[in-house]
Design a protein around this motif. Sequence first.
Motif, mmCIF file in Angstrom:
data_model
loop_
_atom_site.group_PDB
_atom_site.id
_atom_site.type_symbol
_atom_site.label_atom_id
_atom_site.label_comp_id
_atom_site.label_asym_id
_atom_site.label_seq_id
_atom_site.Cartn_x
_atom_site.Cartn_y
_atom_site.Cartn_z
ATOM 1 N N TYR A 141 31.751 46.400 39.300
ATOM 2 C CA TYR A 141 32.324 47.022 38.102
ATOM 3 C C TYR A 141 33.845 47.105 38.221
ATOM 4 C CZ TYR A 141 27.906 48.484 35.956
ATOM 5 O OH TYR A 141 26.679 48.498 35.329
ATOM 6 N N LEU A 142 34.317 47.451 39.395
ATOM 7 C CA LEU A 142 35.766 47.538 39.617
ATOM 8 C C LEU A 142 36.401 46.149 39.536
ATOM 9 C CD1 LEU A 142 35.855 50.142 42.539
ATOM 10 C CD2 LEU A 142 35.783 50.517 40.064
ATOM 11 N N LEU A 143 35.686 45.135 40.012
ATOM 12 C CA LEU A 143 36.171 43.755 39.876
ATOM 13 C C LEU A 143 36.319 43.393 38.401
ATOM 14 C CD1 LEU A 143 36.841 40.905 40.970
ATOM 15 C CD2 LEU A 143 34.365 40.445 41.004
ATOM 16 N N ALA A 144 35.363 43.806 37.586
ATOM 17 C CA ALA A 144 35.430 43.519 36.150
ATOM 18 C C ALA A 144 36.639 44.182 35.508
ATOM 19 C CB ALA A 144 34.141 43.977 35.468
ATOM 20 N N VAL A 145 36.991 45.359 35.972
ATOM 21 C CA VAL A 145 38.182 46.048 35.452
ATOM 22 C C VAL A 145 39.438 45.238 35.759
ATOM 23 C CG1 VAL A 145 39.642 48.088 35.739
ATOM 24 C CG2 VAL A 145 37.172 48.358 35.522
ATOM 25 N N VAL A 146 39.539 44.739 36.972
ATOM 26 C CA VAL A 146 40.717 43.964 37.377
ATOM 27 C C VAL A 146 40.813 42.655 36.597
ATOM 28 C CG1 VAL A 146 41.822 42.768 39.303
ATOM 29 C CG2 VAL A 146 40.768 45.005 39.671
ATOM 30 N N THR A 147 39.686 41.962 36.467
ATOM 31 C CA THR A 147 39.721 40.686 35.743
ATOM 32 C C THR A 147 40.021 40.901 34.264
ATOM 33 O OG1 THR A 147 37.309 40.754 35.428
ATOM 34 C CG2 THR A 147 38.140 39.571 37.350
ATOM 35 N N THR A 148 39.547 42.010 33.699
ATOM 36 C CA THR A 148 39.846 42.315 32.301
ATOM 37 C C THR A 148 41.326 42.605 32.111
ATOM 38 O OG1 THR A 148 37.617 43.211 31.948
ATOM 39 C CG2 THR A 148 39.327 43.863 30.382
ATOM 40 N N ALA A 149 41.940 43.293 33.059
ATOM 41 C CA ALA A 149 43.378 43.558 32.977
ATOM 42 C C ALA A 149 44.171 42.254 33.004
ATOM 43 C CB ALA A 149 43.809 44.465 34.119
ATOM 44 N N SER A 150 43.756 41.310 33.839
ATOM 45 C CA SER A 150 44.421 40.007 33.888
ATOM 46 C C SER A 150 44.284 39.282 32.557
ATOM 47 C CB SER A 150 43.817 39.150 35.003
ATOM 48 O OG SER A 150 43.968 39.769 36.265
ATOM 49 N N PHE A 151 43.104 39.352 31.977
ATOM 50 C CA PHE A 151 42.829 38.743 30.673
ATOM 51 C C PHE A 151 43.716 39.356 29.593
ATOM 52 C CE2 PHE A 151 39.903 38.805 26.857
ATOM 53 C CZ PHE A 151 40.036 37.466 26.540
ATOM 54 N N ALA A 152 43.823 40.674 29.594
ATOM 55 C CA ALA A 152 44.631 41.369 28.586
ATOM 56 C C ALA A 152 46.099 41.002 28.692
ATOM 57 C CB ALA A 152 44.456 42.881 28.746
ATOM 58 N N LEU A 153 46.596 40.930 29.924
ATOM 59 C CA LEU A 153 48.003 40.585 30.125
ATOM 60 C C LEU A 153 48.281 39.153 29.684
ATOM 61 C CD1 LEU A 153 50.365 42.253 31.200
ATOM 62 C CD2 LEU A 153 50.003 41.214 33.447
ATOM 63 N N ALA A 154 47.342 38.255 29.957
ATOM 64 C CA ALA A 154 47.513 36.859 29.547
ATOM 65 C C ALA A 154 47.521 36.730 28.028
ATOM 66 C CB ALA A 154 46.399 36.002 30.145
ATOM 67 N N LEU A 155 46.592 37.392 27.352
ATOM 68 C CA LEU A 155 46.537 37.315 25.893
ATOM 69 C C LEU A 155 47.798 37.880 25.264
ATOM 70 C CD1 LEU A 155 42.864 38.276 24.949
ATOM 71 C CD2 LEU A 155 43.887 36.016 25.131
ATOM 72 N N ALA A 156 48.276 39.002 25.792
ATOM 73 C CA ALA A 156 49.493 39.607 25.243
ATOM 74 C C ALA A 156 50.687 38.681 25.423
ATOM 75 C CB ALA A 156 49.758 40.950 25.924
ATOM 76 N N ALA A 157 50.780 38.055 26.599
ATOM 77 C CA ALA A 157 51.892 37.139 26.851
ATOM 78 C C ALA A 157 51.845 35.939 25.903
ATOM 79 C CB ALA A 157 51.854 36.665 28.303
#
Length: 263
Positions: A141-157
């Motif tokens: 679950y914690l891994l999913a949080v980290v990967t989601t944060a990476s996804f969010a940062l990429a989309l915003a960029a």
Amino acid sequence: MADKIWRHTEAIHNGWRLYVAENPPLVEVTATLPRMLMQAAFYTLIAGPAAQRYAFIGVVAFVACSQLIVSVGDIPLTEQWYDTFYRLRTGVLSPVSVYLCRTLPYVGSAAIATLLVLGLDGLLLGQQDTVVRLLPFTPLYLLAVVTTASFALALAALAIGRANEILVGNVASYLMLAGSAVVTPLDSLPWLSHLGDVLPLTHALRAIRAGVDGRPWGHEAAVEAAIGLGWLTVAVGTIAWGTARAGGWRLRHRFRRSVAVRG
């Protein structure tokens, strides 16, 4: 080295102050957490008695990750909205480093929220047996949080400077809800399942469900980590490219102004 550590620590501290300003503790306890609990309960109950365990496993991760997408996505977008990116570029730390440091408090909050939803909604919904089975897989679950944060940062960029950029986070969260098989399997919608293969959360949930059922789960966990690393690479590359492009634009702008003054 000590100076770099201090600067990164200050960037994380600034990210924490930004987080608290946007999410006061009283609001978190009285509004945000109850909303997450009710949202998780709603998605679990609408799945029906036969599929409630499947849905519960998924929504435990989704409710915090969906908010994380919007919150982390706003970090680079805010610099553009308030026209402060040029100040960030002049600092000692790169914009990429600053954004990553500012993201950490949001990641920590989402991780805590995920564990709270797991425990509290497990009791509310009568999923105590499922919670016990899920405890060994909380790192996923914690891994999913980290990967989601990476996804969010990429989309915003990728969205910076484009029309309706503010909608990107919400659209992405609904896409994850559908494509990551959060509430129900996607056996009848293979095209949506294939789309979910490149999204965060998808493979983490597959790994968790496989582990709970006693099936091998290591491969899916590794794929989830690779997906997160891929989105992080997109985020870092896009931000670095945008920083270099902004620098070139300002140099050309200054040169033209100096030519105009001389003329």
